[in-house]
Design a protein around this motif. Structure first.
Motif, short mmCIF file in Angstrom:
data_model
loop_
_atom_site.label_atom_id
_atom_site.label_comp_id
_atom_site.label_asym_id
_atom_site.label_seq_id
_atom_site.Cartn_x
_atom_site.Cartn_y
_atom_site.Cartn_z
N SER A 1 1.46 -1.28 -0.35
CA SER A 1 0.02 0.05 0.31
C SER A 1 0.44 0.69 -0.02
CB SER A 1 -0.73 0.11 1.43
OG SER A 1 -1.73 -1.44 0.93
N ARG A 2 1.90 1.43 0.89
CA ARG A 2 2.61 2.62 0.84
C ARG A 2 3.68 2.46 -0.45
NH1 ARG A 2 3.00 1.14 6.35
NH2 ARG A 2 4.95 -0.74 6.04
N ALA A 3 4.40 1.46 -1.31
CA ALA A 3 4.44 1.74 -2.67
C ALA A 3 3.28 1.78 -3.23
CB ALA A 3 5.19 -0.28 -2.65
N ARG A 4 2.83 1.67 -3.46
CA ARG A 4 1.40 2.36 -4.34
C ARG A 4 0.88 3.61 -4.16
NH1 ARG A 4 -0.97 1.69 -9.27
NH2 ARG A 4 -3.21 2.26 -9.80
N ALA A 5 1.07 3.85 -3.29
CA ALA A 5 1.12 5.03 -2.51
C ALA A 5 1.90 6.60 -2.51
CB ALA A 5 0.75 5.88 -1.30
N ALA A 6 3.13 5.96 -3.03
CA ALA A 6 3.55 6.62 -3.76
C ALA A 6 4.23 7.07 -4.97
CB ALA A 6 5.68 6.05 -2.98
N GLU A 7 4.19 5.74 -5.48
CA GLU A 7 3.32 6.08 -7.45
C GLU A 7 2.45 6.64 -7.23
OE1 GLU A 7 4.31 4.89 -11.48
OE2 GLU A 7 5.32 4.49 -9.33
N ALA B 1 1.44 9.13 -5.61
CA ALA B 1 1.86 10.63 -4.94
C ALA B 1 2.66 11.06 -6.93
CB ALA B 1 2.58 10.41 -3.85
N ARG B 2 3.83 10.18 -6.97
CA ARG B 2 4.79 11.06 -8.28
C ARG B 2 3.66 10.66 -9.39
NH1 ARG B 2 6.46 9.09 -12.15
NH2 ARG B 2 5.46 7.00 -12.21
N ARG B 3 2.65 10.00 -9.80
CA ARG B 3 2.14 10.21 -10.52
C ARG B 3 1.28 11.97 -10.82
NH1 ARG B 3 -0.38 4.21 -12.38
NH2 ARG B 3 1.94 3.61 -13.20
N GLU B 4 0.88 11.85 -9.61
CA GLU B 4 0.03 12.95 -9.85
C GLU B 4 1.02 14.40 -9.46
OE1 GLU B 4 -3.38 15.79 -9.15
OE2 GLU B 4 -3.04 13.93 -9.44
N GLU B 5 2.38 14.23 -8.91
CA GLU B 5 2.80 15.59 -9.09
C GLU B 5 3.79 15.69 -10.24
OE1 GLU B 5 4.23 18.36 -7.59
OE2 GLU B 5 3.21 17.44 -5.92
N GLU B 6 3.80 14.46 -11.05
CA GLU B 6 4.02 14.84 -12.25
C GLU B 6 2.77 15.31 -13.25
OE1 GLU B 6 4.21 10.85 -15.03
OE2 GLU B 6 6.41 11.11 -14.78
N ARG B 7 1.89 14.72 -13.02
CA ARG B 7 0.49 15.78 -13.69
C ARG B 7 0.50 17.45 -13.49
NH1 ARG B 7 -4.25 16.92 -13.04
NH2 ARG B 7 -4.31 17.06 -9.91
N ARG B 8 1.17 17.03 -12.30
CA ARG B 8 1.22 18.66 -11.57
C ARG B 8 1.68 19.70 -12.57
NH1 ARG B 8 -1.77 20.13 -7.17
NH2 ARG B 8 -2.76 18.29 -5.61
N ALA B 9 2.77 18.97 -13.09
CA ALA B 9 3.99 19.89 -12.95
C ALA B 9 3.74 19.32 -14.20
CB ALA B 9 5.28 18.52 -13.17
N GLN B 10 2.44 18.81 -15.41
CA GLN B 10 2.34 18.65 -16.76
C GLN B 10 1.06 20.00 -16.62
OE1 GLN B 10 1.44 15.15 -17.60
NE2 GLN B 10 2.96 14.35 -18.89
N VAL B 11 0.24 19.99 -16.25
CA VAL B 11 -0.29 21.16 -15.93
C VAL B 11 -0.14 22.30 -16.16
CG1 VAL B 11 -2.39 22.42 -14.84
CG2 VAL B 11 -3.08 19.44 -15.42
N MET B 12 1.63 22.36 -14.54
CA MET B 12 1.85 23.94 -14.30
C MET B 12 2.60 24.15 -15.17
SD MET B 12 -0.17 24.66 -11.84
CE MET B 12 0.79 26.15 -11.90
#
Length: 438
Positions: free
Chosen positions: A195-201, A203-214
């Motif tokens: 679960s922690r590994a999935r949450a980290a992944e 979070a990484r994808r969400e941050e990547e998406r945020r970076a793409q949007v911004m």
């Protein structure tokens, strides 16, 4: 105080596979040394009553030494014994049971701590629940049970038979309970790690998406700045680049998220303080931003003015008085800017019409239409701008998005806020004229 600190360290062990194995090692140390502590008070009496004092003390010393060695090994390893060590541990327990009748007085063999062998065997069974191999564990349990029957011999009869049978069943029951305890706890630890590994992944994808949007619009503007153009168009691009620069800088500083836009009053780069810091705590700024309403018409006009070279016609008077949350305003501003950037880069349009209309019940529709080259929806996959900055971000803010196009007939993007029962927004359904990228 030392005991309290030790208990606190055990309670604060991480809920990972390594942390669980460390907890098992503490459990093993407690059970094995606790058994030795129970053996100590009766050793003198047992040696005095044994047929062979030396043999009795040798067996007692072997059991105590093995318990201490197992405790030290598991403590250092930070996990239970391996398969080979567990087999040797079970082997010693069986040997002590078989030798028991030779070193114990007949009347001491049952129900006393002078006969330490059954209690020692039970401690081995309990702590061996962490053995990985099921076959080794089951075979060793069977061997100990048979050796206990040999230990009893023919000296048990009458009223002692139920107690002897109960002792054998104690071995079996405690072994099963310990096995289930070790296995289930390990499973919980594995699930927690996964679960922690999935949450980290995620979070990484969400941050990547945020970076793409911004970063998307800013990168598009910078690319246009590197192309040839007249002084007027470059001056307008510089103004847009400054807006995107503030937005990207806000993102890199940890702001510009959850609707707190860089151009919003009190936002990360707003006018309330140096470099956009108004001095309020982050939680306070976020709560204030979520509760603020932004007028829709001025925001749309402001974005359209940045693209005046595209011959944008802003027909927004029918939306006068409409307002949206700060989060929706930020997403709308980025989405509208991205749509107009797409027109500038790809459409080769002569005119762009931006139309805002208020619907019955408090809803509204914002339409962006260009008369450019358009595209074939069946052969085009949405890029980051349409997929994330437009469709993805607006969906997350509760807005419906539709994009329709045809080759040679331009493109129309429709953004809709649909009122639900009692004015509450409904969950949007996206209508896209292009294939979503995986």
């Amino acid at each position: 105080m030392r005991i309290r600190n030790g208990l606190r360290r055990v309670a604060e062990l991480p809920t990972t596979r390594a942390g669980v194995e460390r907890a098992f090692s503490y459990f093993t140390v407690g059970v094995r040394l606790g058994t030795v502590a129970q053996m100590v008070p009766a050793v003198r009496l047992g040696a005095g009553r044994a047929p062979d004092e030396t043999a009795y003390l040798a067996c007692w010393g072997a059991a105590a030494l093995a318990a201490v060695a197992v405790s030290a090994a598991t403590f250092v390893r930070r996990r239970p014994l391996g398969t080979l060590a567990s087999v040797l541990d079970f082997g010693l327990a069986c040997a002590l049971l078989v030798l028991g009748p030779l070193v114990l007085a007949p009347w001491d063999r049952f129900g006393t701590w002078t006969a330490f062998q059954p209690g020692y065997a039970l401690s081995v069974i309990i702590t061996a629940g962490g053995v990985r191999g099921f076959g080794v564990w089951a075979g060793s349990l069977l061997a100990v049970s048979l050796c206990y029957v040999l230990y009893l011999g023919g000296d048990v009869e009458g009223d002692m038979v139920p107690t002897a049978v109960g002792n054998v069943l104690t071995y079996v029951v405690y072994a099963l309970v310990a096995r289930m305890f070790f296995g289930y706890t390990r499973r919980i630890a594995r699930d927690a790690d996964a679960s922690r590994a999935r949450a980290a992944e995620l979070a990484r994808r969400e941050e990547e998406r945020r970076a793409q949007v911004m970063m998307h619009n800013g990168v598009a503007v910078m690319r246009l700045l590197t192309e040839q153009g007249d002084a007027v168009s470059r001056a307008r691009l510089v103004d847009q680049a400054e807006v995107e620069l503030r937005r990207m800088r806000s993102y890199l500083r940890g702001g510009g998220r959850d609707g707190a836009g860089p151009d919003a009053p009190g936002g990360p780069d707003g006018p309330d303080g140096p470099d956009g810091r108004d001095g309020a705590p982050e939680g306070g700024r976020r709560a204030e931003g979520e509760g603020r309403r932004i007028a829709l018409v001025p925001m749309v006009r402001r974005v359209c003015e940045r693209f005046a070279d595209l011959n944008v016609i802003a027909s927004v008077d029918l939306g006068t008085g409409l307002s949206v949350t700060a989060a929706q305003a930020e997403a709308l501003e980025r989405a509208l800017g991205s749509l107009l950037l797409n027109v500038r880069v790809h459409a080769r349009a002569q005119q762009v019409v931006v139309h805002l209309d208020e619907e019955a019940g408090g809803g509204w529709t914002l339409t962006v239409h260009d008369d450019g080259v358009g595209f074939d929806p069946s052969s085009v996959t949405a890029g980051v701008g349409l997929r994330e900055v437009v469709v993805g971000e607006l969906r997350r803010r509760g807005l419906d998005v539709g994009i329709a196009s045809a080759a040679g007939e331009g493109t129309t993007a429709t953004i809709t806020a649909c009122p639900g029962p009692e004015g509450r927004p409904v969950r949007p359904t996206v209508r896209a004229a292009f294939a979503e990228a995986p």
